[in-house]
Design a protein around this motif. Structure first.
Motif: not given
Length: 96
Positions: A44-45, A47, A50, A83-88
């Motif tokens: 899980q990505v 905060k 990158t 691009k990736i985001t938090e909680d992904m």
């Protein structure tokens, strides 16, 4: 005299073939021992994560560059803009 030369030539050829086969077999064994299996894990990505940081954490020497590893992560996860985001959640390859 000719038969001595012929015998010496045959002996040299046999020794050469033996040495070459031994060398080739030992190289194959060394390669087989160093072989790792590709595995996958899900992360899980968090905060501040990158793709670069994830690559530095999970990639091994099997990849020629960080960019190659990131490209595989993006392809595996259908990320087309990089691009990736938090909680992904990402499927991450690694070797074991």
């Amino acid at each position: 005299m000719r038969s001595k030369r012929r015998v010496i030539g045959i002996i040299i050829a046999v020794v050469f073939v033996f040495l070459m086969s031994t060398f080739l077999l030992s190289n194959n064994l060394i390669e087989a021992q160093g072989t790792k299996d590709k595995q996958f894990t899900s992360i899980q990505v968090q905060k501040g994560d990158t793709l670069w940081k994830i690559a530095k954490k999970y990639m091994g020497n099997e990849y020629s560059s960080v960019d190659d590893y990131i490209e595989e992560v993006c392809q595996t996860n259908h990320i087309y803009d990089g691009k990736i985001t938090e909680d992904m959640y990402l499927v991450i390859p690694y070797y074991k």
